[in-house]
Motif scaffolding. Structure first.
Motif, short mmCIF file in Angstrom:
data_model
loop_
_atom_site.label_atom_id
_atom_site.label_comp_id
_atom_site.label_asym_id
_atom_site.label_seq_id
_atom_site.Cartn_x
_atom_site.Cartn_y
_atom_site.Cartn_z
N LEU A 259 23.85 13.21 52.75
CA LEU A 259 23.03 14.41 52.60
C LEU A 259 21.64 14.22 53.22
O LEU A 259 21.12 15.11 53.89
CB LEU A 259 22.89 14.80 51.13
CG LEU A 259 24.19 15.19 50.40
CD1 LEU A 259 23.91 15.41 48.92
CD2 LEU A 259 24.85 16.39 51.04
N ASP A 260 21.06 13.05 53.00
CA ASP A 260 19.74 12.75 53.57
C ASP A 260 19.79 12.74 55.09
O ASP A 260 18.91 13.27 55.76
CB ASP A 260 19.20 11.43 53.05
CG ASP A 260 18.82 11.47 51.57
OD1 ASP A 260 18.76 12.58 50.98
OD2 ASP A 260 18.62 10.38 50.99
N ALA A 261 20.83 12.13 55.64
CA ALA A 261 20.98 12.09 57.10
C ALA A 261 21.19 13.49 57.66
O ALA A 261 20.64 13.83 58.72
CB ALA A 261 22.14 11.17 57.48
N ALA A 262 21.97 14.31 56.97
CA ALA A 262 22.20 15.68 57.42
C ALA A 262 20.90 16.48 57.41
O ALA A 262 20.62 17.24 58.34
CB ALA A 262 23.25 16.36 56.55
N SER A 263 20.10 16.31 56.37
CA SER A 263 18.83 17.00 56.27
C SER A 263 17.89 16.57 57.41
O SER A 263 17.26 17.41 58.06
CB SER A 263 18.18 16.71 54.93
OG SER A 263 16.90 17.30 54.85
N SER A 264 17.83 15.28 57.67
CA SER A 264 16.99 14.77 58.76
C SER A 264 17.46 15.31 60.11
O SER A 264 16.65 15.69 60.95
CB SER A 264 17.02 13.25 58.80
OG SER A 264 16.39 12.72 57.67
#
Length: 160
Positions: free
Chosen positions: A148-153
């Protein structure tokens, strides 16, 4: 639907849809659930593995009850980036899952997820019994939160 890469997975999901993260073990399946904005991962459940059909039916029930649109399956790569028997078992699970349910599914590198979660629980002074009870669903949460963090970034970097 075939296995999807990172960008295509995001594109295949409805705007406000939950995702389940999976830490697939030989004895258990740890599960985590995202919120509808796909910002936060929360531990959901640990399935004690019985046989594939029983395990998958429980997973389907959770998918349906939480209106899940996609799965992020932890891929247990070796530390040097090579694959081994656990990666083969994970890919076989994904293939069999997709034969039974057409939905978005992507892999996420899970190296050290269980070790990181175990270290955190030891630092929190949890008993061995309590750690054993929580480790799989917490590892799934760790895997899903990383995704999720990578997708947001990625979304933020694509904005003009």
């Amino acid at each position: 639907m075939p296995l999807l890469d990172f960008d295509n997975f995001e594109a295949a999901l409805p705007r406000a849809a939950r995702v389940i993260g999976i830490d697939l073990g030989t004895k258990t399946i740890g599960l985590a659930l995202s919120d509808t904005s796909r910002t936060v991962a929360s531990p959901l459940e640990t399935i004690r593995r019985v046989k594939f059909t029983v395990d998958i039916e429980r997973l389907f029930a959770l998918i349906d009850s939480h209106a899940v649109a996609g799965l992020v399956l932890g891929l247990p790569m070796n530390m040097d980036g090579t694959t081994g028997p656990r990666v083969q078992a994970t890919r076989a699970f994904a293939t069999e899952f997709l034969k039974r349910r057409d939905m978005a599914l992507a892999y996420w590198d899970e190296r050290l997820s269980t070790a990181a979660v175990t270290r955190m629980m030891i630092d929190a002074d949890m008993t061995r019994a309590r750690r054993a009870e929580l480790v799989d669903k917490l590892a799934a949460s760790y895997i899903l939160q990383g995704f999720l963090d990578a997708a947001s970034s990625r979304r933020q970097s694509l904005r003009p």
